[in-house]
Design an enzyme around this catalytic site. Structure first.
Site, PDB file in Angstrom:
ATOM      1  N   ASP A 125     -12.086   7.729   5.957  1.00 10.63           N
ATOM      2  CA  ASP A 125     -11.204   6.623   6.319  1.00 10.63           C
ATOM      3  C   ASP A 125     -10.540   6.906   7.656  1.00 10.63           C
ATOM      4  O   ASP A 125      -9.346   7.126   7.749  1.00 10.63           O
ATOM      5  CB  ASP A 125     -10.147   6.475   5.207  1.00 10.63           C
ATOM      6  CG  ASP A 125      -9.129   5.392   5.505  1.00 10.63           C
ATOM      7  OD1 ASP A 125      -9.519   4.344   6.035  1.00 10.63           O
ATOM      8  OD2 ASP A 125      -7.936   5.598   5.203  1.00 10.63           O
ATOM      9  N   TRP A 154       0.855  -1.186   0.000  1.00  3.52           N
ATOM     10  CA  TRP A 154       0.000   0.000   0.000  1.00  3.52           C
ATOM     11  C   TRP A 154       0.893   1.239   0.000  1.00  3.52           C
ATOM     12  O   TRP A 154       1.811   1.350   0.804  1.00  3.52           O
ATOM     13  CB  TRP A 154      -0.934   0.046   1.218  1.00  3.52           C
ATOM     14  CG  TRP A 154      -1.604   1.383   1.280  1.00  3.52           C
ATOM     15  CD1 TRP A 154      -2.596   1.828   0.462  1.00  3.52           C
ATOM     16  CD2 TRP A 154      -1.257   2.486   2.125  1.00  3.52           C
ATOM     17  NE1 TRP A 154      -2.900   3.132   0.757  1.00  3.52           N
ATOM     18  CE2 TRP A 154      -2.092   3.571   1.766  1.00  3.52           C
ATOM     19  CE3 TRP A 154      -0.320   2.659   3.148  1.00  3.52           C
ATOM     20  CZ2 TRP A 154      -2.030   4.814   2.403  1.00  3.52           C
ATOM     21  CZ3 TRP A 154      -0.248   3.894   3.779  1.00  3.52           C
ATOM     22  CH2 TRP A 154      -1.102   4.961   3.407  1.00  3.52           C
ATOM     23  N   LYS A 186      -6.850   2.689  -2.493  1.00  5.47           N
ATOM     24  CA  LYS A 186      -7.361   3.741  -1.605  1.00  5.47           C
ATOM     25  C   LYS A 186      -7.879   4.901  -2.439  1.00  5.47           C
ATOM     26  O   LYS A 186      -7.271   5.285  -3.436  1.00  5.47           O
ATOM     27  CB  LYS A 186      -6.252   4.206  -0.681  1.00  5.47           C
ATOM     28  CG  LYS A 186      -6.732   5.163   0.391  1.00  5.47           C
ATOM     29  CD  LYS A 186      -5.744   5.257   1.529  1.00  5.47           C
ATOM     30  CE  LYS A 186      -6.217   6.269   2.538  1.00  5.47           C
ATOM     31  NZ  LYS A 186      -5.376   6.320   3.711  1.00  5.47           N
ATOM     32  N   ASP A 217      -9.704  -2.550   1.715  1.00  6.61           N
ATOM     33  CA  ASP A 217      -9.841  -1.986   3.064  1.00  6.61           C
ATOM     34  C   ASP A 217     -11.166  -1.235   3.043  1.00  6.61           C
ATOM     35  O   ASP A 217     -11.376  -0.358   2.192  1.00  6.61           O
ATOM     36  CB  ASP A 217      -8.652  -1.048   3.319  1.00  6.61           C
ATOM     37  CG  ASP A 217      -8.704  -0.351   4.670  1.00  6.61           C
ATOM     38  OD1 ASP A 217      -9.778   0.177   5.031  1.00  6.61           O
ATOM     39  OD2 ASP A 217      -7.664  -0.296   5.347  1.00  6.61           O
ATOM     40  N   HIS A 273      -8.764  -5.687   4.718  1.00  4.81           N
ATOM     41  CA  HIS A 273      -8.463  -4.949   5.935  1.00  4.81           C
ATOM     42  C   HIS A 273      -9.805  -4.525   6.492  1.00  4.81           C
ATOM     43  O   HIS A 273     -10.540  -3.767   5.848  1.00  4.81           O
ATOM     44  CB  HIS A 273      -7.642  -3.681   5.638  1.00  4.81           C
ATOM     45  CG  HIS A 273      -6.174  -3.923   5.600  1.00  4.81           C
ATOM     46  ND1 HIS A 273      -5.259  -2.934   5.376  1.00  4.81           N
ATOM     47  CD2 HIS A 273      -5.468  -5.069   5.785  1.00  4.81           C
ATOM     48  CE1 HIS A 273      -4.032  -3.459   5.414  1.00  4.81           C
ATOM     49  NE2 HIS A 273      -4.126  -4.746   5.653  1.00  4.81           N
ATOM     50  N   ASP A 286      -7.406  -3.445  10.604  1.00  6.50           N
ATOM     51  CA  ASP A 286      -6.583  -2.262  10.341  1.00  6.50           C
ATOM     52  C   ASP A 286      -7.281  -1.021  10.891  1.00  6.50           C
ATOM     53  O   ASP A 286      -8.154  -0.464  10.245  1.00  6.50           O
ATOM     54  CB  ASP A 286      -6.337  -2.115   8.830  1.00  6.50           C
ATOM     55  CG  ASP A 286      -5.446  -0.919   8.518  1.00  6.50           C
ATOM     56  OD1 ASP A 286      -4.844  -0.367   9.461  1.00  6.50           O
ATOM     57  OD2 ASP A 286      -5.352  -0.533   7.337  1.00  6.50           O
ATOM     58  N   HIS A 315     -11.615   2.538   2.422  1.00 12.29           N
ATOM     59  CA  HIS A 315     -10.950   3.136   1.264  1.00 12.29           C
ATOM     60  C   HIS A 315     -11.825   3.359   0.042  1.00 12.29           C
ATOM     61  O   HIS A 315     -11.343   3.363  -1.086  1.00 12.29           O
ATOM     62  CB  HIS A 315      -9.739   2.287   0.871  1.00 12.29           C
ATOM     63  CG  HIS A 315      -8.648   2.349   1.882  1.00 12.29           C
ATOM     64  ND1 HIS A 315      -7.397   1.812   1.668  1.00 12.29           N
ATOM     65  CD2 HIS A 315      -8.610   2.910   3.116  1.00 12.29           C
ATOM     66  CE1 HIS A 315      -6.647   2.040   2.724  1.00 12.29           C
ATOM     67  NE2 HIS A 315      -7.356   2.678   3.617  1.00 12.29           N
ATOM     68  N   ASP A 331     -10.283   5.070  10.399  1.00 12.87           N
ATOM     69  CA  ASP A 331      -9.659   3.955  11.122  1.00 12.87           C
ATOM     70  C   ASP A 331     -10.088   3.866  12.574  1.00 12.87           C
ATOM     71  O   ASP A 331      -9.269   3.657  13.464  1.00 12.87           O
ATOM     72  CB  ASP A 331      -8.129   4.015  10.982  1.00 12.87           C
ATOM     73  CG  ASP A 331      -7.691   3.593   9.594  1.00 12.87           C
ATOM     74  OD1 ASP A 331      -7.848   2.406   9.268  1.00 12.87           O
ATOM     75  OD2 ASP A 331      -7.224   4.459   8.816  1.00 12.87           O
ATOM     76  N   GLU A 355      -3.213  -3.035  -2.112  1.00 18.99           N
ATOM     77  CA  GLU A 355      -4.356  -2.379  -1.449  1.00 18.99           C
ATOM     78  C   GLU A 355      -4.662  -1.040  -2.124  1.00 18.99           C
ATOM     79  O   GLU A 355      -3.782  -0.210  -2.313  1.00 18.99           O
ATOM     80  CB  GLU A 355      -4.002  -2.159   0.030  1.00 18.99           C
ATOM     81  CG  GLU A 355      -5.090  -1.440   0.832  1.00 18.99           C
ATOM     82  CD  GLU A 355      -4.707  -1.238   2.302  1.00 18.99           C
ATOM     83  OE1 GLU A 355      -3.547  -1.503   2.678  1.00 18.99           O
ATOM     84  OE2 GLU A 355      -5.587  -0.797   3.074  1.00 18.99           O
TER      85      GLU A 355
HETATM   86  C1  RNT Z   1      -3.796   3.159   4.973  1.00 18.34           C
HETATM   87  C2  RNT Z   1      -3.957   1.709   4.719  1.00 18.34           C
HETATM   88  C3  RNT Z   1      -2.855   0.848   5.224  1.00 18.34           C
HETATM   89  C4  RNT Z   1      -2.374   1.271   6.582  1.00 18.34           C
HETATM   90  C5  RNT Z   1      -1.396   0.334   7.224  1.00 18.34           C
HETATM   91  C6  RNT Z   1      -0.705   0.976   8.389  1.00 18.34           C
HETATM   92  O1  RNT Z   1      -4.917   3.889   4.700  1.00 18.34           O
HETATM   93  O2  RNT Z   1      -5.167   1.284   5.215  1.00 18.34           O
HETATM   94  O3  RNT Z   1      -3.254  -0.474   5.201  1.00 18.34           O
HETATM   95  O4  RNT Z   1      -3.431   1.465   7.467  1.00 18.34           O
HETATM   96  O5  RNT Z   1      -0.537  -0.150   6.301  1.00 18.34           O
HETATM   97 ZN    ZN Z   2      -5.546  -0.823   5.232  1.00 18.90          ZN
END
Ligand code: RNT
Ligand code: ZN
Length: 420
Positions: A294, A184, A227, A259, A286, A326, A262, A296, A225
């Site tokens: 996003d 990523w 985004k 993810d 994720h 994640d 994303h 988290d 990954e």
């Molecule tokens: C970032 C991605 C990625 C990170 C990690 C730390 O938006 O989600 O996966 O969160 O690699």
């Molecule tokens: Zn991620």
């Protein structure tokens, strides 16, 4: 009534629907969920002192964050002891452990810098997933890495990627479990770019260079990954959804990683899972919780987490989907963040496994949507909690209402003594 007695009573309700509850529990116990080390120290890592970059952000300053490999391992151990089910360790390259004053830059890291983590994984009988760290580093020039127009910058990060493939293979061999290596990058632009294709061509060629490093695809699963945007890269990302999906589709042994933070806010990953499973033998996830963006946030038992679990289970794809968590919240106790997140996902998977999918699918295929809706709504009130409590007891972990007490005790005995 004891937990066991309640379990035996509630089990009957599910058995009437044709569900083998004991079998579901046994199955769930074997599903590995990859626990991300970076919740423990707000994505800081051990190889640099600079700020977190790459368009991601932790907020909060809760006391007691892990500062050393020993502290981080101790905290992860505590978190894992609070969660039922099989775990895997998810590690970033920035968590290399340098000993005796040695230091090498990210393009030169070796398996020996991860020996301590391999030992930790073996001690807990778990596999390891690995992530090259393409952020929080001076070579992420203007926020660009593998897509940078500067060939020196690209070369540095390509070498980092290659080093990470070697380390991933090392982990797979050490643990006997395949290692998912996730690429990523946060590369992108704050404002309207003049060239959207150039960075993507460079990103493609850079990953292809990384993949030239020889490795056994049975041992190392390379994922890419996507985004949609990051902080400071709101207008454009090189690794968009279409880009990474097409990359994975056209490069042998490569898997897409989704993810769920994303995508555009009304898009759902749960609907994308069955779409990708039609084409890819394996995919990776994720699991996170985006609040408006996003962000988290810690995973909780919300609708989309349940939907994601449902898709994995009803597509019969538990062995085709690599599941990782994640999120990173620095405003609350970090052990609790891990435990609540992992336990919530386990709950979602359990609920999905206790649902009579073939019956519900038949209702759909026979166009019996009135009955489907009322059955779905009835399912929501079934005594899942009794099954969950027994699952926790069977695995020797805290019940939901005991969790806070356990975390609080650890906070007083360990975290607050760190004095940070
Ligand atoms: C970032 C991605 C990625 C990170 C990690 C730390 O938006 O989600 O996966 O969160 O690699
Ligand atoms: Zn991620």
């Amino acid at each position: 009534m004891t937990v066991k007695e309640r379990y035996l009573e509630s089990k009957k309700v599910f058995e009437e629907l044709g569900i083998d509850v004991d079998k579901a529990i046994e199955k769930l116990e074997r599903v590995p969920v990859s626990l991300h080390c970076w919740q423990g120290d707000d994505v800081t890592g051990f190889d640099q002192d600079g700020p977190l970059t790459g368009g991601i952000q932790t907020t909060g300053n809760y006391p007691g964050k892990a500062r050393t490999p020993e502290e981080l391992m101790q905290d992860m151990e505590k978190a894992m002891s609070l969660c039922p089910g099989k775990k895997k360790l998810n590690l970033h390259a920035s968590y290399a452990v340098f000993e005796n004053g040695e230091f090498v830059d990210r393009d030169k890291i070796e398996p020996k810098h991860f020996k301590k983590w391999a030992e930790f994984a073996r001690k807990h009988n778990m596999g390891v997933d690995f992530n090259p760290t393409f952020f929080s580093h001076p070579m992420a020039k203007e926020g660009l890495t593998l897509s940078s127009p500067d060939p020196e910058v690209r070369k540095f990060w390509i070498n980092h990627g290659k080093a990470c493939i070697r380390i991933s293979e090392f982990f797979a061999k050490e643990t006997g479990i395949p290692c998912v290596m996730n690429i990523w990058i946060g590369d992108g632009y704050k404002d309207v770019p003049a060239d959207r294709m150039g960075p993507r061509i460079r990103y493609k060629e850079s990953i292809e260079e990384i993949l030239k490093e020889p490795f056994d695809p049975e041992l190392v699963k390379v994922t890419v990954e996507s985004k949609v945007f990051g902080i400071g890269v709101e207008s454009y990302t090189a690794g968009s959804a279409e880009f990474t999906l097409m990359f994975a589709a056209t490069h042998k042994g490569c898997l897409p990683l989704m993810d769920n933070g994303h995508y555009h806010p009304t898009e759902v990953v749960s609907d994308k899972i069955p779409a990708l499973l039609v084409y890819f033998p394996e995919i990776a996830l994720h699991i996170t919780r985006g609040v408006r963006w996003d962000s988290d946030h810690v995973v909780i038992l919300d609708d989309e987490t349940k939907e994601i679990a449902k898709e994995i289970v009803r597509c019969d794809a538990l062995d085709r989907v690599y599941i990782a968590l994640d999120f990173f919240d620095a405003s609350i106790n970090r052990i609790s963040a891990w435990a609540v997140g992992l336990r919530s996902l386990e709950k979602a998977l359990l609920m999905a496994m206790l649902t009579p999918w073939s019956k519900l699918k038949t209702l759909q295929d026979e166009n019996r949507f009135t009955e489907l809706m009322s059955t779905n709504e009835a399912m929501k009130m079934l005594p899942f909690g009794d099954i969950w409590n027994y699952y926790c007891e069977k695995n020797g972990v805290a019940a939901d209402l005991e969790l806070f007490g356990e975390v609080d005790k650890y906070e007083k005995e360990v975290l607050l003594k760190r004095g940070n």
